[in-house]
Design a protein around this motif. Structure first.
Motif, short mmCIF file in Angstrom:
data_model
loop_
_atom_site.label_atom_id
_atom_site.label_comp_id
_atom_site.label_asym_id
_atom_site.label_seq_id
_atom_site.Cartn_x
_atom_site.Cartn_y
_atom_site.Cartn_z
N PRO A 39 69.07 -37.24 -16.12
CA PRO A 39 69.00 -36.91 -17.41
C PRO A 39 67.77 -37.36 -18.42
N GLY A 40 66.93 -37.91 -17.93
CA GLY A 40 65.74 -38.01 -18.52
C GLY A 40 64.73 -36.97 -18.42
N VAL A 41 64.81 -36.48 -17.01
CA VAL A 41 64.10 -35.33 -16.73
C VAL A 41 64.50 -34.09 -17.56
N LEU A 42 65.89 -34.12 -17.54
CA LEU A 42 66.62 -32.75 -18.43
C LEU A 42 65.86 -32.93 -19.83
N GLY A 43 65.97 -34.11 -20.60
CA GLY A 43 65.45 -34.30 -21.45
C GLY A 43 63.98 -33.73 -21.84
N MET A 44 63.05 -33.95 -20.84
CA MET A 44 61.68 -33.80 -20.85
C MET A 44 61.95 -32.08 -21.10
N LEU A 45 62.44 -31.65 -20.11
CA LEU A 45 62.59 -30.04 -19.96
C LEU A 45 63.15 -29.56 -21.45
N ALA A 46 64.00 -29.96 -22.15
CA ALA A 46 64.57 -29.47 -23.29
C ALA A 46 63.53 -29.62 -24.16
N ILE A 47 62.82 -30.90 -24.43
CA ILE A 47 61.75 -30.73 -25.57
C ILE A 47 60.69 -29.62 -25.09
N ILE A 48 59.88 -29.73 -24.05
CA ILE A 48 58.85 -28.62 -23.70
C ILE A 48 59.51 -27.19 -24.00
N GLY A 49 60.57 -26.98 -23.41
CA GLY A 49 61.23 -25.64 -23.57
C GLY A 49 61.41 -25.15 -24.87
N GLY A 50 62.03 -26.21 -25.69
CA GLY A 50 62.31 -25.84 -27.15
C GLY A 50 61.28 -25.54 -27.76
N ALA A 72 74.80 -22.31 -32.14
CA ALA A 72 74.21 -22.51 -33.38
C ALA A 72 72.93 -21.85 -33.54
N ILE A 73 71.98 -22.01 -32.48
CA ILE A 73 70.74 -21.66 -32.47
C ILE A 73 70.66 -19.96 -32.66
N LEU A 74 71.89 -19.43 -31.86
CA LEU A 74 71.92 -18.16 -31.73
C LEU A 74 72.20 -17.44 -33.17
N ILE A 75 73.04 -18.22 -33.67
CA ILE A 75 73.30 -17.76 -35.10
C ILE A 75 72.30 -17.70 -36.19
N PHE A 76 71.22 -18.69 -35.78
CA PHE A 76 70.11 -18.50 -36.65
C PHE A 76 69.25 -17.32 -36.42
N GLY A 77 69.22 -17.04 -35.10
CA GLY A 77 68.37 -15.77 -34.66
C GLY A 77 69.04 -14.45 -35.30
N GLU A 120 70.91 -36.95 -25.42
CA GLU A 120 71.42 -35.17 -25.36
C GLU A 120 71.55 -34.88 -27.04
N TRP A 121 72.24 -35.65 -27.80
CA TRP A 121 72.72 -35.63 -29.16
C TRP A 121 71.54 -35.42 -29.95
N THR A 122 70.40 -36.44 -29.53
CA THR A 122 69.29 -36.41 -30.46
C THR A 122 68.48 -35.01 -30.17
N LEU A 123 68.44 -34.51 -28.95
CA LEU A 123 67.65 -33.41 -28.67
C LEU A 123 68.38 -32.12 -29.21
N MET A 124 69.65 -32.28 -29.20
CA MET A 124 70.29 -31.00 -29.69
C MET A 124 70.38 -30.93 -31.09
N THR A 125 70.42 -32.12 -31.80
CA THR A 125 70.29 -32.07 -33.30
C THR A 125 68.69 -31.47 -33.88
N ALA A 163 66.88 -29.77 -31.89
CA ALA A 163 66.99 -28.16 -31.57
C ALA A 163 67.30 -27.46 -32.77
N VAL A 164 68.36 -27.90 -32.98
CA VAL A 164 69.00 -26.96 -34.02
C VAL A 164 68.57 -26.88 -35.55
N VAL A 165 68.08 -28.09 -35.80
CA VAL A 165 67.33 -28.34 -37.14
C VAL A 165 66.00 -27.44 -37.20
N SER A 166 65.39 -27.68 -35.98
CA SER A 166 64.02 -26.88 -35.63
C SER A 166 63.97 -25.30 -35.75
N PHE A 167 65.16 -24.77 -35.02
CA PHE A 167 65.29 -23.46 -34.61
C PHE A 167 65.62 -22.94 -36.10
#
Length: 523
Positions: free
Chosen positions: A269-280, A401-406, A463-468, A470-474
């Motif tokens: 999960p830590g590696v997935l978190g890194m991917l989410a940050i860089i990808g986002g 939610a991110i798709l809604i913003f787009g 995961e909740w921190t990363l999702m929050t 991402a949603v706020v940033s997008f």
């Protein structure tokens, strides 16, 4: 001969045609253009037969043609068949296009040879049943792409981009080799399906976790994530068929690697978190820069950077079925966009714009976000009632939610005070259809890959921190994009546009650093 080996026949006609093309490297080589197109069609037909075989016999891995876990084997499941069909179809279309596009080039036969070999390498990659085949096909794909990128060796920009691409490809290949070695030692096999099954059943130890880190690094470098994205926006010097193949096929290799080893990645999960940050971050960065690009192909390249970032974000949130769906949809769209880019320029140039341009106000942007929320909420609720809300993970809801913003950003143009009513109606209609298509394809992807890919795990605090985040940033970026025309006359906005059009000079700084390194190395 076992029918399980059928997918391995897909690259054969391409390699045969490539061998003939290499023997006739000059202008208008006899039989080569037509033979190349026929080979592409034959490969696509074989991928279709592989799909039929999967439906008839179910998933499985073919016997290994080799010894000691080293050789060729074909993995047949929903992931490999989807990628085989995609690569076979796009490859055939690109070969058809190149048949006339390259007509009369001094080294037409040589170009067709490398193009055919590149497509064959990708076909071997996406069906790889063992680690050795995966690594060899990965390296072969990068090498063939390098040859295509420097098809015009006299162009300095092409050479610079190719050198940068070679550096990152080499680092990515080294990471993949290290990951493959660790996985083979840890699980005592080179069979990819066996490795995934063992990771799903028993979790990961220290060596396997290190392998997951190396897989993530290889994927990030392959898919041009920030700050290694610069080469992808500089390869416009290559012929258009190369751009189409790169942006619609080869660049997806990083996402495919993560999807193929999804069971291994879920255990880290830590590696997935890194991917989410860089990808986002890459997705946001690429989307902002894309809007400032005046050239069609450069804008499409920055669009690919953003899309690849979003795909890595999906993998980071463990939404692997949606990441696979994203690969398929983006590849088809981007292949069409590059191959039709010349005609698109002519169409845009012929458009006459009567009256003032509709610029959305604060009120229009607010209405757009409200309408998008209502549309997607209503349609999402209907799909939830039809298929059950238990299938919706928190990560999938965050992605929605991110798709809604787009969509809200697009709706803002149609809901502007000066927008024609026809534009408003069409924008509303297309938004609703997009919502239906999104939820339908999402459900279909989850159903088709239910046995091949792991379910999305319940989110933890990370995961909740990363999702929050991402949603706020997008959301903030979508509002800024929608309101940017209102601020365009302000000097600060004009300056920001200049900086964004240059990618905030990240690539220039990387060029200077790599140039100094190359100079020290040569001296």
């Amino acid at each position: 001969m076992s029918l399980d080996l059928l997918p391995l026949a897909a690259p054969l006609p391409l390699l045969i045609a490539a061998a003939i093309a290499f023997r006739r490297p000059g202008r208008r080589p006899h039989l080569v253009p037509g033979l190349s197109e026929a080979a592409g069609l034959a490969a696509f037909v074989v991928t279709g037969l592989a799909c039929v075989l999967l439906l008839a016999r179910g998933p499985g891995t073919s016997p290994l043609i080799g010894v000691g876990g080293i050789g060729l084997s074909a993995r047949l499941d929903a992931v490999s068949v989807a990628m085989l069909l995609l690569v076979g179809f796009v490859g055939w279309i690109v070969l058809r296009y190149a048949r006339t596009y390259l007509d009369g080039e001094a080294r037409q036969g040589l170009f067709m040879g490398w193009l055919l070999t590149a497509i064959a390498s990708v076909l071997l990659l996406v069906q790889a049943g063992n680690l050795v085949q995966l690594v060899i096909a990965w390296i072969a794909t990068s090498y063939c792409l390098h040859k295509l990128l420097v098809f015009y060796p006299e162009r300095a920009t092409a050479q610079r981009a190719a050198r940068k691409k070679s550096l990152f490809s080499g680092l990515g290949a080294a990471s993949l080799v290290g990951a493959a070695a660790l996985l083979a030692i840890t699980f005592e096999t080179t069979d990819i399906a066996t490795i995934n099954a063992a990771a799903r059943a028993g979790g990961l130890d220290g060596s396997a976790l290190t392998a997951a880190v190396l897989l993530a690094i290889a994927a990030l470098l392959k898919s041009a994530q920030f700050p290694t994205h610069g080469w992808l926006t500089e390869v416009m010097e290559a012929p258009t068929p190369v751009s189409a193949l790169l942006h619609a096929g080869v660049i997806n290799g990083g996402g495919f690697l993560l999807v193929r080893f999804a069971d291994v990645m879920v255990g880290a999960p830590g590696v997935l978190g890194m991917l989410a940050i860089i990808g986002g971050f890459t997705a946001l960065f690429g989307a902002l820069v894309m809007l400032t690009q005046p050239a069609v192909k450069t804008s499409l390249a920055w669009s690919t950077v953003a899309q690849m970032g979003f795909m890595i974000l999906q993998c980071g949130l463990a939404l692997f079925p949606l990441a696979l769906l994203h690969i398929l949809a983006h590849s088809l769209y981007k292949a069409h966009a590059f191959l039709s880019s010349g005609g698109a320029v002519e169409q845009v140039a012929s458009i006459r714009r009567p009256g003032p341009i509709a610029i959305p106000s604060w009120a229009a942007v607010g209405r757009a976000f409200l309408v998008a929320l209502v549309i997607y909420g209503a349609i999402g609720a209907l799909f939830g009632l039809a298929f059950g809300f238990e299938h919706k993970s928190a990560q999938a809801l965050a992605l929605g939610a991110i798709l809604i913003f787009g969509v809200a950003y697009l709706l803002a143009q149609g809901l502007a005070d000066q927008a024609p009513r026809l534009l408003t109606r069409r924008t509303m209609l297309y938004s609703g259809l997009a919502a239906i298509a999104y939820f339908a394809l999402q459900r279909l992807a989850e159903w088709l890959t239910s046995g091949a890919l792991p379910a999305t795990p319940a989110p933890g605090r990370l995961e909740w921190t990363l999702m929050t985040l991402a949603v706020v940033s997008f959301g903030l970026v979508a509002v800024a994009q929608a309101l940017f025309p209102l601020w365009s006359s302000h000097p600060a906005a004009a300056g920001l546009r200049v900086h964004l059009s240059n990618g905030l000079y990240v690539n220039a700084a990387l060029d200077r650093m790599l140039g100094g390194w190359a100079l020290r190395k040569s001296s």
